[in-house]
Design a protein around this motif. Structure first.
Motif, PDB file in Angstrom:
ATOM      1  N   UNK A 492       5.220   0.786 -12.015  1.00 15.57           N
ATOM      2  CA  UNK A 492       5.327   2.004 -11.199  1.00 15.57           C
ATOM      3  C   UNK A 492       3.989   2.350 -10.564  1.00 15.57           C
ATOM      4  N   UNK A 493       2.876   2.100 -11.285  1.00 15.41           N
ATOM      5  CA  UNK A 493       1.550   2.380 -10.739  1.00 15.41           C
ATOM      6  C   UNK A 493       1.226   1.425  -9.594  1.00 15.41           C
ATOM      7  N   UNK A 494       1.621   0.154  -9.730  1.00 16.56           N
ATOM      8  CA  UNK A 494       1.400  -0.813  -8.653  1.00 16.56           C
ATOM      9  C   UNK A 494       2.234  -0.432  -7.434  1.00 16.56           C
ATOM     10  N   UNK A 495       3.462   0.008  -7.660  1.00 19.16           N
ATOM     11  CA  UNK A 495       4.318   0.480  -6.564  1.00 19.16           C
ATOM     12  C   UNK A 495       3.650   1.637  -5.818  1.00 19.16           C
ATOM     13  N   UNK A 496       3.088   2.572  -6.563  1.00 15.79           N
ATOM     14  CA  UNK A 496       2.394   3.709  -5.956  1.00 15.79           C
ATOM     15  C   UNK A 496       1.201   3.237  -5.135  1.00 15.79           C
ATOM     16  N   UNK A 497       0.476   2.246  -5.663  1.00 14.98           N
ATOM     17  CA  UNK A 497      -0.671   1.701  -4.932  1.00 14.98           C
ATOM     18  C   UNK A 497      -0.241   1.099  -3.599  1.00 14.98           C
ATOM     19  N   UNK A 498       0.848   0.329  -3.612  1.00 15.51           N
ATOM     20  CA  UNK A 498       1.349  -0.267  -2.375  1.00 15.51           C
ATOM     21  C   UNK A 498       1.702   0.821  -1.363  1.00 15.51           C
ATOM     22  N   UNK A 499       2.347   1.884  -1.825  1.00 17.69           N
ATOM     23  CA  UNK A 499       2.702   2.989  -0.926  1.00 17.69           C
ATOM     24  C   UNK A 499       1.459   3.639  -0.338  1.00 17.69           C
ATOM     25  N   UNK A 500       0.463   3.919  -1.173  1.00 22.27           N
ATOM     26  CA  UNK A 500      -0.749   4.596  -0.714  1.00 22.27           C
ATOM     27  C   UNK A 500      -1.554   3.705   0.238  1.00 22.27           C
ATOM     28  N   UNK A 501      -1.690   2.431  -0.122  1.00 19.38           N
ATOM     29  CA  UNK A 501      -2.433   1.516   0.747  1.00 19.38           C
ATOM     30  C   UNK A 501      -1.752   1.376   2.106  1.00 19.38           C
ATOM     31  N   UNK A 502      -0.438   1.209   2.091  1.00 17.79           N
ATOM     32  CA  UNK A 502       0.301   1.087   3.349  1.00 17.79           C
ATOM     33  C   UNK A 502       0.142   2.344   4.198  1.00 17.79           C
ATOM     34  N   UNK A 503       0.230   3.501   3.582  1.00 19.26           N
ATOM     35  CA  UNK A 503       0.086   4.766   4.290  1.00 19.26           C
ATOM     36  C   UNK A 503      -1.323   4.914   4.874  1.00 19.26           C
ATOM     37  N   UNK A 504      -2.312   4.504   4.109  1.00 21.67           N
ATOM     38  CA  UNK A 504      -3.697   4.611   4.569  1.00 21.67           C
ATOM     39  C   UNK A 504      -3.961   3.697   5.752  1.00 21.67           C
ATOM     40  N   UNK A 505      -3.465   2.455   5.670  1.00 23.66           N
ATOM     41  CA  UNK A 505      -3.633   1.516   6.779  1.00 23.66           C
ATOM     42  C   UNK A 505      -2.930   2.031   8.025  1.00 23.66           C
ATOM     43  N   UNK A 506      -1.739   2.603   7.847  1.00 23.13           N
ATOM     44  CA  UNK A 506      -0.961   3.094   8.980  1.00 23.13           C
ATOM     45  C   UNK A 506      -1.608   4.308   9.646  1.00 23.13           C
ATOM     46  N   UNK A 507      -2.481   5.006   8.918  1.00 21.24           N
ATOM     47  CA  UNK A 507      -3.163   6.162   9.499  1.00 21.24           C
ATOM     48  C   UNK A 507      -4.146   5.770  10.590  1.00 21.24           C
ATOM     49  N   UNK A 508      -4.605   4.528  10.558  1.00 21.88           N
ATOM     50  CA  UNK A 508      -5.596   4.106  11.546  1.00 21.88           C
ATOM     51  C   UNK A 508      -5.116   2.942  12.399  1.00 21.88           C
ATOM     52  N   UNK A 509      -4.002   2.335  12.032  1.00 21.12           N
ATOM     53  CA  UNK A 509      -3.474   1.202  12.773  1.00 21.12           C
ATOM     54  C   UNK A 509      -2.032   1.466  13.173  1.00 21.12           C
ATOM     55  N   UNK A 510      -1.497   0.601  14.012  1.00 18.94           N
ATOM     56  CA  UNK A 510      -0.109   0.736  14.444  1.00 18.94           C
ATOM     57  C   UNK A 510       0.841   0.557  13.272  1.00 18.94           C
ATOM     58  N   UNK A 511       1.860   1.422  13.166  1.00 22.39           N
ATOM     59  CA  UNK A 511       2.748   1.362  12.003  1.00 22.39           C
ATOM     60  C   UNK A 511       3.595   0.094  11.967  1.00 22.39           C
ATOM     61  N   UNK A 512       3.968  -0.421  13.126  1.00 18.70           N
ATOM     62  CA  UNK A 512       4.746  -1.658  13.153  1.00 18.70           C
ATOM     63  C   UNK A 512       3.903  -2.835  12.663  1.00 18.70           C
ATOM     64  N   UNK A 513       2.648  -2.888  13.102  1.00 19.23           N
ATOM     65  CA  UNK A 513       1.755  -3.957  12.651  1.00 19.23           C
ATOM     66  C   UNK A 513       1.546  -3.878  11.143  1.00 19.23           C
ATOM     67  N   UNK A 514       1.423  -2.665  10.628  1.00 20.94           N
ATOM     68  CA  UNK A 514       1.250  -2.465   9.189  1.00 20.94           C
ATOM     69  C   UNK A 514       2.453  -3.004   8.420  1.00 20.94           C
ATOM     70  N   UNK A 515       3.650  -2.726   8.903  1.00 19.85           N
ATOM     71  CA  UNK A 515       4.864  -3.187   8.222  1.00 19.85           C
ATOM     72  C   UNK A 515       4.978  -4.706   8.248  1.00 19.85           C
ATOM     73  N   UNK A 516       4.612  -5.324   9.378  1.00 21.03           N
ATOM     74  CA  UNK A 516       4.694  -6.783   9.493  1.00 21.03           C
ATOM     75  C   UNK A 516       3.819  -7.459   8.445  1.00 21.03           C
ATOM     76  N   UNK A 517       2.651  -6.900   8.174  1.00 22.08           N
ATOM     77  CA  UNK A 517       1.715  -7.509   7.219  1.00 22.08           C
ATOM     78  C   UNK A 517       2.053  -7.144   5.778  1.00 22.08           C
ATOM     79  N   UNK A 518       2.384  -5.865   5.533  1.00 23.33           N
ATOM     80  CA  UNK A 518       2.541  -5.389   4.155  1.00 23.33           C
ATOM     81  C   UNK A 518       3.873  -5.777   3.517  1.00 23.33           C
ATOM     82  N   UNK A 519       4.936  -5.909   4.292  1.00 21.85           N
ATOM     83  CA  UNK A 519       6.252  -6.223   3.708  1.00 21.85           C
ATOM     84  C   UNK A 519       6.258  -7.578   2.986  1.00 21.85           C
ATOM     85  N   UNK A 520       5.749  -8.650   3.594  1.00 28.15           N
ATOM     86  CA  UNK A 520       5.721  -9.929   2.849  1.00 28.15           C
ATOM     87  C   UNK A 520       4.839  -9.863   1.607  1.00 28.15           C
ATOM     88  N   UNK A 521       3.723  -9.139   1.683  1.00 30.52           N
ATOM     89  CA  UNK A 521       2.847  -8.992   0.516  1.00 30.52           C
ATOM     90  C   UNK A 521       3.598  -8.307  -0.621  1.00 30.52           C
TER      91      UNK A 521
END
Length: 596
Positions: A492-521
């Protein structure tokens, strides 16, 4: 033990992706251009096979996003959602109910249409209602923008990251998420977020003076270019004499350009010459009075616009420049508004303040506000052709068009069929568009105009790059690093980390680009941990869409920057507590609906 890239291919693809994200964060170049250049580099270096270079443009995610954009535009222009916007009026008595009505309507629309389109429809309603309620428009626009973003979490088609995550799931696991698979988690996050915005959130938004309702409709003073012409009353007169001639007009001469050069100091005794350009600072209504009083003309004027201004038959309207608009990065001189659209750009405001330079040479940015003049029909057609959004409902509403219910019916039928899983969303939405086009309810030119081509290029270019991350083993290396860092953590803690990291990246980058990279990871990480991959994909979908900290994280945030008179640092005041709330609601809901 932390593993490092072990081959040339891994080092190369990681370096390219990191460089892409760095340039994207810098903001100097358009994201579609960067994505396409990244794709070409990976092909040249042999990281992506040449035969697969453009497979992303035929990917179901790319096609589905394009089709949803077409249907969203058709729905918006049909007038079928006008009753929803009119229902907001009774809720304007208190700021909380006002925000609830606007943000709630935006969330509802965004569940089934493009976020930016929903905001564009409701932004004039917000400003009009703010003016009537004598309430600063800045208190409404940010909650409205965030409400539209939250609404996109609820359905498959609500936001591009949801479509991307669903397509990646289909590629890896053999089955896509369905239309309403996102609803339990996304709906809970959206509902709690909307309550927060209505009760507490708007109190955290700075009530910018530049974002007051009055100034948003008549954006204070514009700096406008007025040309001295032969036969006008003040030719061969001084600036002082001009001031006496226009003493009943609330306008001030702030600059003088002669033969293309601005005089370093404005002398009140300076004698005006034919061909001089005066820079006057005045409200829109005063510009008309100034032209009539002096006999001067608007600079760069063509055709009937000058006659309309003198006669009072034309209209003046403020319009915002949305992100990815065709005019972004182009100067007003290049647009040739008068020759092509029978419009005159009278002035421009940037971040709520009038622009004091030459309008002709200024390159437009997202969030700029143009003061345009022309006939009503020309304004309506010009705004559509240029991709601009009106800031006020000044007779430009198209009303309920003939065949509107055909559009609504086809859209609803496509959603219903897609939700059953019988046919993929791309097929059902494509079928709905075909029915509308062949039935004469949707002009073919509108089909192509509705597509947000920069987003399509971004997706088409990045999907092969994302595949290269996996085929080279770079994604596995990233996952190794995450596992090393989170060793001993509960899932559950790792899941939370993935959510927070994805949200942080999306704050400064395009959300579609973020999803393309983070979903396979997230998929590989879930497989390594032997937990439910859907939980991690849901975390990526929520995180990629929830960009609230900056005006660059989401197109909606960029669009309200100018009309709201916001500063870059204003967003985190509301955005940070909202993101914390999103994490607090999303993680328990994911664990409940998609147990690990």
């Amino acid at each position: 033990m932390l593993s490092l890239p072990t081959s040339y291919d891994q080092v190369a693809i990681l370096a390219i992706v990191i460089g892409f994200f760095a340039l994207l964060a810098w903001g100097r170049f358009r994201y579609d251009l960067l994505a396409f250049a990244t794709l070409i580099i990976t092909v040249v270096l042999g990281l992506v096979p040449a035969t697969e270079a453009f497979m992303g443009f035929g990917h179901p995610a790319t096609i589905t996003v394009a089709l949803v954009l077409i249907l969203s535009r058709a729905l918006a222009e049909s007038g079928a959602i006008d009753p929803l916007t009119r229902a907001i009026s009774p809720l304007t008595g208190h700021t909380s109910t006002h925000v609830a009505g606007l943000a709630g309507s935006g969330a509802l629309l965004s569940g089934f249409m493009n976020n930016v389109g929903a905001l564009g429809l409701l932004m004039p309603v917000a400003l009009q209602s703010a003016l009537k309620a004598k309430r600063p428009g800045s208190l409404l626009l940010m909650p409205l923008s965030f409400g539209c973003i939250l609404g996109g979490l609820v359905t498959l088609i609500g936001t591009p990251p949801n479509i991307i995550v669903a397509s990646i799931r289909a590629d890896v696991l053999g089955e896509s998420f369905q239309m309403f698979d996102y609803t339990p988690v996304g709906g809970a996050v959206a509902l709690v977020g909307l309550v927060f915005l209505a009760v507490v959130g708007w109190r955290l938004v700075p009530a910018r003076q530049n974002g007051s309702a009055e100034q948003l409709f008549d954006l204070g003073d514009y700096v406008t270019e007025i040309q001295v012409v032969e036969g006008s009353k003040a030719v061969d007169g001084t600036i002082t004499e001009l001031a006496e001639l226009t003493k009943d007009v609330d306008a001030e001469v702030v600059g003088l350009l002669r033969q293309g050069r601005r005089l370093p100091r404005l002398q009140r005794r300076e004698v005006l010459q034919i061909g001089d350009l005066l820079l006057i600072e005045a409200a829109a209504s005063e510009i008309e009075k100034f032209v009539k009083a002096t006999g001067f003309k608007l600079a760069e004027d063509r055709g009937k616009a000058e006659e309309l201004l003198r006669s009072g038959e034309g209209e003046i309207l403020e319009a915002a420049v949305p992100p990815d608009c065709p005019v972004v990065g182009r100067s007003l001189g290049q647009l040739r508004l008068s020759a092509r659209h029978n419009l005159v750009a009278i002035g421009l405001a940037r971040q709520g303040k009038p622009y004091h330079g030459r309008l002709r040479d200024l390159r437009l940015q997202a969030g700029d506000i143009l003061l345009l003049h022309g006939e009503r029909d020309h304004l309506a057609e010009g705004l559509k052709a240029l991709g601009l959004l009106p800031l006020a409902e000044r007779g430009l509403s198209y009303g309920l068009r003939d065949g509107a219910w055909w559009i609504v019916g086809c859209f609803a039928a496509a959603i219903a069929i897609a939700s059953t899983g019988v046919l993929p969303a791309a097929v059902t939405f494509g079928g709905a568009i075909a029915v509308l086009v062949f039935g004469g309810r949707l002009p073919l030119r509108q089909v192509y105009a509705a597509i947000d081509w920069p987003v399509i290029v971004l997706l088409g270019a990045l999907i092969p790059v994302g595949s290269a991350l996996q085929t080279t083993g770079a994604t596995d290396t990233i996952v190794d690093g995450i596992q090393w860092m989170t060793q001993g953590w509960p899932a559950a803690a790792v899941l939370t980390l993935i959510l927070v990291v994805t949200m942080t990246v999306s704050d400064v980058l395009n959300n579609a680009a973020t999803a393309v990279i983070m979903a396979p990871i997230s998929l590989i990480l879930a497989d390594r941990m032997a937990v439910n991959p859907d939980a991690f994909l849901m975390a990526v979908a929520v995180g990629a869409s929830c960009a609230f900290l900056t005006p660059i994280g989401h197109q909606n945030n960029a669009l309200i920057l100018g009309p709201g008179g916001y500063r870059f640092g204003d967003y985190w005041r509301l955005g940070l507590p909202l993101e914390i709330l999103v994490v607090g609601v999303a993680v328990p809901m994911i664990l409940l609906v998609w147990p690990l």
